[in-house]
Structure formats: structure tokens, C-alpha cells
Design a protein around this motif. Structure first.
Motif, short mmCIF file in Angstrom:
data_model
loop_
_atom_site.label_atom_id
_atom_site.label_comp_id
_atom_site.label_asym_id
_atom_site.label_seq_id
_atom_site.Cartn_x
_atom_site.Cartn_y
_atom_site.Cartn_z
N THR A 1 0.86 -1.18 0.00
CA THR A 1 0.00 0.00 0.00
C THR A 1 0.90 1.23 0.00
N SER B 1 2.90 1.09 -9.29
CA SER B 1 1.99 0.24 -10.07
C SER B 1 2.76 -0.54 -11.13
N SER C 1 -0.27 -7.09 -5.57
CA SER C 1 -1.36 -6.11 -5.53
C SER C 1 -0.80 -4.76 -5.08
N CYS C 2 -1.49 -3.69 -5.47
CA CYS C 2 -0.98 -2.34 -5.20
C CYS C 2 -2.15 -1.41 -4.90
N ASP C 3 -2.24 -0.97 -3.64
CA ASP C 3 -3.32 -0.06 -3.24
C ASP C 3 -2.74 1.33 -3.04
N TYR D 1 -3.31 5.35 -2.19
CA TYR D 1 -4.11 6.48 -1.69
C TYR D 1 -3.55 7.74 -2.33
N ASP E 1 -5.22 -0.41 -7.48
CA ASP E 1 -6.45 0.20 -6.96
C ASP E 1 -6.11 1.59 -6.44
N THR F 1 -7.48 5.13 -4.53
CA THR F 1 -8.53 5.75 -3.71
C THR F 1 -8.15 7.19 -3.42
N THR G 1 -12.48 5.00 3.82
CA THR G 1 -12.13 3.58 3.93
C THR G 1 -11.20 3.29 5.10
N SER H 1 -3.98 0.93 6.25
CA SER H 1 -4.49 -0.11 5.37
C SER H 1 -3.54 -1.31 5.30
N SER I 1 -4.18 -5.05 7.25
CA SER I 1 -4.43 -6.17 6.33
C SER I 1 -4.12 -7.48 7.05
N LYS J 1 0.37 -7.66 3.54
CA LYS J 1 0.77 -6.43 2.87
C LYS J 1 1.69 -5.61 3.77
#
Lengths: 461, 461
Positions: A135, A148, A157-159, A161, A183, A185, A191, A219, A223, A227
Motif C-alpha cells: 500500500t 503500479s 497487488s498495489c493499493d 491512496y 487500486d 482511492t 475507507t 491499510s 491487512s 501487505k
């Protein structure tokens, strides 16, 4: 006399195989990061829930001068590195300066900036540790894009903000991260607990990197253990990875028989500047050479030129450790009319220490001055620079104009961190005369300083 | 066995100093351009009101094999060239192919494509001739940006007629040209007679390159003599300038001990493809080597695969000379859902002749197939490709998959013409499933063919 080539691109064989740790050359170390609860220096164990293990080790290791770059990281570096060192012949001519201006250009990759240099190893170490993803936060968007890209390559996976005002100013940045499977945000968001709290206190906020960091850290920590959080600037580990910029620059300049009299870089959290100056600062610290090192920051977010050297949280939600750095206070939020990045409230602890100890200078410019320099540069050097990078351009131009006055044939090196392809709204505002400047008043800054932690270490600040 | 480097970037000293004219290797020449009034071959004098003198000379000179690249042009080339030849290791692995895939990457400049290679000499020759400026058309926007960049450098005015649907899909492309000082008008416009006529006949038109060319030519010819028209594709002179791509590619492959079995390029008007294949096609024409040459075009604008080899106007307004080429008819306008470039109704006369004579193959793909290949490529090779370039990616992937079936270790070279940073709307449409395909029916195509000039030369077509 043989004309210097327009640029030097090292071969893959000449590309450095090791990163360089600037701390190893410092006689006095930056003050240690502290746990906010105990005010004791953080340990690797403290950092383990937040950072990947190897990155936590790099964060705390001040003594190891060189770290081998892992082969899989070199494999991606070779897709876009070594980056060119370019002589700005036409800019020199247009300025009428006797100075020789070089820039190290980090824009030739899909993140559009130097950020990929640290995103790749951070994603690699996460993969090595068997994590499912990472994240992060992003401001202007380069770091989020870089991460990314790296996560797509390593299938993580890559979140992300993303600071809300950037998210809104730059919808295509989000789309680009989506192409690479991330993803995204807008931050502050509902969230996370940190995001909800910030929104409750400040409902109309356009966000800040500090807010986005809080959300990304929460985040990751929240998790199911798969993460970790990664950060694109400020941290010691990032300075380490970005040293590839400076190491390549130095090698390329050596091929030309050059050594910079002045090294100029833009400074937000310090990732580009710290990387660019690494080997030159080492020479300076070790008394081998004495280049001037100039940090250029926006007048609207002036952490070095008007901030305090204090212990502060790295984020607005106050979930991170405390770092001693030049800071405007984690509660500082730059004006929404500020275009582009360089909007972090603090500055790399390493760079802060070097600045505090007099090894580095700092200047600030207003954004219309910066865009004027950007357009001038673009027309002469064919490259559309990022607003962030254009701070360094402005700084370098002013250094070159000083040489014009004095007649000195100085060698100027600046870091051109990236491209402005996703900043066309800002360019349009500038061209149409709609861009405004903003210099925070002392009262504005005081509000940020009021958010500094009230701890004994900050008593005399 | 020593692993091949990830990429080869020639040094500035190794960069070719001359362009190569593919026509000089052709036994049979393309049919000459004709004056539409007399149906006689055009002369330099005929072209003088439209083109710069030296460019008119280059246009008509089929015999001179090599043309020296002027020093000021080399000076700008050196700002962003030589461009890298990259081995797509991760793509090969992901495909599980025994083929070795190389791509020549032209995206590392602010135009985001190979277009700068011809924009620079065209602006230079205009400046040399003492002109005040140039006019042009642009579709996806790369050519307009490239020309803006070149004109800013040489201090020339630059008027760009931009295909209306691209103008609307890509507002930031316009902004970018503005940064470099260009004037951008959506085409068809009310500023020219050709534009007004096209709008009267077809009020809701989203424009086409053919329309925009008419307007740009009229605007140059109607100027007070100080301007000329320049074109970014199709023309022989453009093929000449773009040969730098192929010449560098061949040199770089020689350094690796490689020679392509297949060369794949996307084809709209032919500028990239003609440049990429130039030296390889010469080898083929001269019987030295026998590489396959594959043109990849969009199924929605299939000039090679479904067009007629006929004399046609280069523009919709019928103000240009006639060229014999594969064409869909100058009245053909691609469907508005077509994303990106490669939307020209015709194809370079040189490439058309080579295709007609069997030296070149052609395939077409639908755009969702192309974007699927683009996203796959991006995730594995860290580069976000332009939609145009992604046609070549798709073609190269299919060639590599054929090798997987047969087990052949072929060497595939494709041209990655540029980046997709200004195509995020199209990428978003693709990712969200909103992108649709369009294959013109035979009736759709017939409408375009009906616009072909009724001249004796076209009687048997």
C-alpha cells in the motif's frame, strides 16, 4: 576544441551494481527515528509490521556504505537505465551564460520520473518476503504510477491512496495506474479510520501527502498480514535506492572530464535530491571536493527555508514513528492552488541534517516563476518538464545567470526528475494567466507548527 | 552463454549521419505523383508553393541513396537519439515463446513518438528557406506535438489543424502544443474554404486526416508567401527522414549479432513502418537477405488489406496532387469510435508499391485486440504504449506465438513508435469494457471508393 557530446548514456555494463548510503560518509548522523509512545529509537522489530524486512534493515543501517542491487532489480533498471546526462547547449545559448549546464534526465520511463528507481526494489523486497501486495500514497502521481508498474512486473497487488486534489486534477494518472492493475482511492477517504477522522475535522480538505500516508499505513497494518506499506520519498531507504541517479551522474561527468561546481535539485520529501547529490555530498563530507548543493522548493510548501528542525510525525494521522526533520508540522496542508508535487510537510531526515549542518543551501520559488522557467526550458531543450522538476530548472537558470554576471565558467548539474505530460491543466492555467501564487503567512505556518508533538526533544524549538 | 544486454543504445558517434532513400534500392519505382489538372507528373516547380524547396527535391529524388543529415538537425537528434533497441525478455517469458523479440523504442522524447525525426528536418529546411512558419494537420496529436517542438526550437510559427475527434478526445494534446507556441484549430473548421465545404456537406463530421490536410495546405498556400505546408507521414521525404529508425536498428542488431527474420510495424500513413524497414527492405530488394516485413493496420481503417491500389488525392478537399497508393478513397472517414491514430485513408506510395509487388505482408486487428496486447505488454515491459504502436505489439505477439507452436527461434523486430500517455480515455474505455470494435462493411468501403478520381489511370480498378 572537440565539442562535448550532447549527452552521455552509460552502457549497461557501466551501470552501478551497488547503491550508496550517504549516511556512511556523515560524521554526525541524523537523529534516530523515535517510537511516539516510548520516545525510544525504533528497532527493526518496531518497523516489521509496517515495512518489508529488508527495507526496515536498510532504513536503520547507517554504516554500510554500499548495498548490492539485486539481479531482478538490475533487470528492470536495464529496461530504462542508465538514464542520460544531457548538456543543455541551447539553454546555455539562450541564457548567454558562460556556464556549462548539465541535467540528469529521469523522465524516460512510464512513471515519468525517477520514482521507479525506488519502486522497483521496494516491490522486489515485498515479493521476496512472500507478501501479497503493498500500500502507498501518491501526491502528483509519479510515485503511485511507478509502484503500479513495479507491482505489475512482480505480480503484487498495489493499493494507492492519492491526494484528493491531485486525484481530481489528474484523472488520467488514476487511469494509468489502473492499466497496471493498481487500486486507487482519493485521500482522505472513508475507507480508513485515519481518513474518517481527518474528514470529520476538516470536511472540505483537498488532502495532503501526510493524510494519504496515514491511510496507506493503516491499510497495510490492518491487512491480514500479507501487505506492507511502502513510501516513495523521505525515508533513508529511498535515498539509498535513488543514489543510482547520482552515481550514474558522477560516472558520466567523469567521462567528460567534468565535476559540478553546483548541484541543483528540487526538494519535496527529498528522494530525487538525496539521490542526485549522494556521491557529490560524500566528496564534500570527506573533504575531497567542495561543490555547492542547492535544494529548490516551492514557496507554498517551504519546509527547508521556513520550517522548523524538529521531531514530527511523518503523517497527518500520527500513526508513524517520529523523525527529526525540517517540517512545517504534520498538520500543514498546502494551498489547493498549488500545482504539482513537492507538497510534503517535512523533508528527508538525512537532507535535513545536512542542511542543518551547513552542507546544503535551499531556495524557494513561486509557481508562476517555476512555470515560466519550464516553458522556456521546453522550447529550448525539447523536453516538457514536470512542475516539480521545473523548480530545479529555475534554480539552475538562476545559477547560470549569476555566472553570466560574474563571467565564471561554472559547471552546473541539475536533476530533471521527470515529464509534465500529466500536468497539462497546470500548464494551461499558467499559459492563460490563471495561475496564482501563494506564500503562506507566518500565521498560516504557525498553525502547522502548532501540530508538532509536544515532547521534550522539541522543547527548544 | 552470455545473456544479451537488455538494450542497445548506440553512442552519438555511432548514430547515422545520413538518411537512406528506400527508392534507390527499388527496381520498379512507385508511380509518379500527378497534377490533378493535367495528369502529368508533378515537378519541383509544381510543389514549390506547397512544400519547402529542399523537401520538394527530396520528394521527387528517387535515385540518391544517401542524404547528409544537416548538422543543426543532428544537434536536435542528439538530444533524444539514438533511441534504444530493447530486448523484450519479460514478454518472451510471459508468452513462453522461443522467439527473441526486440523493439525499437521511439517514445523517449516529448512528442512521445517517432514523429520528431521528420519534424526536425522539415522545420529546419523551412527556417533555412527564410520562411516565417509552417502549417500542418495532426490526427492523434503526435505529429502536431513533434512539429510544435521543432518549430519552437527554430523559432518558426506553427499552425496545426487537428482532427476534430482527436481534438475533443485529447484536450491535453492541444495544451501541449500551446506550450511550444503552436496555434491549434479543430478540423474541419470554418477558417478555410475546404473546411467550410466539408462541414456544409457533412455537418456532423468528426473529421479525418484528409480533411485536416486540405485545411493546412490551403492555409499555407493562401498565406502571404511566408509559410509552407508540412506533412508527418505518407510522403517520400518523410520515409527518408524516418529511415534513421531502421538504420539505427540494423546497427544495434549487428552489435548483438542479430538480424530480424520478421520486421513488424504499425501502418497508418506509413512513416514509422517505412523508416523501420528501410535498410532491411533494401537487403531484401537487393537479394542479400530475406526478412518478412509485416504491416499492421486497424481493421477500422484497412487501407492495405481492403483498399484499392489507385490514384487518389492525399486529402479530402482534393487540393493536393494525386498519388498512386493503397487507399480507401479520400472521402473515407473512419468511425468515431476508433481510438488513436492510423486513421489515414491512404498509404505511403513507396510502401504501397512494395506491398503491391509482394515484398511486404499486411494484417489488420480490431482495437479491443490491440488494447489487450497493449495492457499485456505494459505489465511485462513497464512501458505504456500508444494505441498506434500497440498494433505492432499485437502483430509481434502473434508472430511470437506462431514460433511457440513451431518451436522456431526466430528473431522478431518491431517498432514501438511511442507512448500512450495522452490516450488514457481510450485505455479507460478498454478497461471498463466500453470500447467497441468496428469493421467497415463492403458497402461502407464502397462509399469511400466512390470518391476516387475518375481518371484514365484508375479505369481498371
Amino acid at each position: 576544441m572537440k565539442k562535448t557530446p550532447h549527452k552521455v548514456i552509460l552502457t549497461e555494463d557501466q551501470m552501478p551494481r551497488q547503491w550508496f548510503n550517504m549516511r556512511s560518509a556523515m560524521k554526525e548522523q541524523p537523529d534516530p527515528m523515535l517510537r511516539p509512545d516510548t520516545l525510544q529509537p525504533v528497532t527493526e522489530a518496531d518497523l516489521a509490521p509496517i515495512f518489508c524486512e529488508e527495507l526496515a534493515r536498510q532504513e536503520l543501517d547507517a554504516t554500510q556504505a554500499y548495498t548490492d542491487i539485486p539481479e531482478p532489480v538490475l533487470d528492470i533498471y536495464k529496461m530504462y537505465r542508465p538514464s542520460p546526462l544531457i548538456r543543455a547547449y541551447d539553454l546555455e545559448k539562450a541564457l548567454g551564460t558562460p556556464a556549462r549546464i548539465y541535467f540528469k534526465y529521469e523522465g524516460n520511463n512510464t512513471s515519468g520520473s525517477h520514482k521507479l528507481n525506488s519502486a522497483v526494489p521496494q516491490a522486489y523486497y515485498a515479493k521476496q518476503q512472500g507478501l501479497s501486495g503493498v500500500t502507498t500514497e501518491t501526491g502528483a502521481g509519479q510515485w503511485g504510477t511507478a509502484l503500479s508498474v513495479a507491482c505489475a512486473y512482480f505480480d503484487l497487488s498495489c493499493d494507492v491512496y492519492m491526494v484528493k486534489c491531485s486525484y481530481e486534477q489528474k484523472p488520467f494518472r488514476r487511469a494509468m495506474m489502473n492499466v497496471f492493475g493498481a487500486d486507487v482511492t482519493p485521500s482522505p477517504s472513508m475507507t480508513t479510520e485515519a481518513g474518517r477522522k481527518i474528514l470529520a475535522e476538516n470536511p472540505g480538505t483537498s488532502g495532503s501527502l501526510g493524510c494519504a500516508i496515514s491511510e496507506a499505513v493503516e491499510s497495510a497494518v490492518g491487512s491480514a498480514g500479507g501487505k506492507r506499506y511502502v513510501l516513495g520519498s523521505v525515508l533513508n531507504q529511498v535515498m539509498l535506492h535513488q543514489s543510482i541517479i547520482g552515481l550514474e551522474s558522477k560516472l558520466a561527468m567523469e567521462q567528460l572530464g567534468e565535476y559540478p561546481d553546483v548541484v541543483v535539485g528540487c526538494a519535496g520529501g527529498g528522494s530525487n535530491l538525496g539521490g542526485l547529490i549522494a556521491p557529490f555530498m560524500a566528496d564534500k563530507l570527506q573533504g575531497k571536493k567542495n561543490p555547492r548543493i542547492v535544494a529548490v522548493e516551492p514557496a507554498s510548501c517551504p519546509s527547508l527555508t521556513r520550517g522548523k528542525y524538529a521531531y514530527d510525525f511523518c503523517d497527518t494521522g500520527k500513526v508513524t514513528p517520529l523523525a527529526r526533520m525540517y517540517t512545517l508540522g504534520s498538520g500543514f496542508i498546502p494551498a489547493p492552488n498549488h500545482a504539482g508535487g513537492l507538497r510534503y510537510h517535512g523533508m528527508s531526515p538525512i537532507l535535513s541534517k545536512l542542511y542543518h549542518d551547513g552542507y546544503m543551501e535551499a531556495v524557494s520559488y513561486q509557481q508562476t516563476q517555476v512555470f515560466e522557467a519550464a516553458v522556456f526550458f521546453a522550447k529550448h531543450e525539447t523536453i516538457l518538464p514536470a512542475p516539480e522538476s521545473s523548480h530545479a530548472i529555475k534554480g539552475a537558470i538562476d545559477e547560470a545567470l549569476k555566472c553570466k554576471e560574474t563571467g565564471e565558467e561554472k559547471t552546473i548539474l541539475f536533476g530533471l526528475t521527470g515529464t509534465g505530460f500529466f500536468d497539462m491543466t497546470a500548464y494551461e492555467n499558467y499559459l492563460s494567466g490563471k495561475m496564482t501564487d501563494y506564500i503562506p503567512t507566518d500565521e498560516d505556518l504557525q498553525k502547522g507548527f502548532d501540530s508538532l508533538p509536544k515532547i521534550p526533544q522539541n522543547e527548544n524549538i
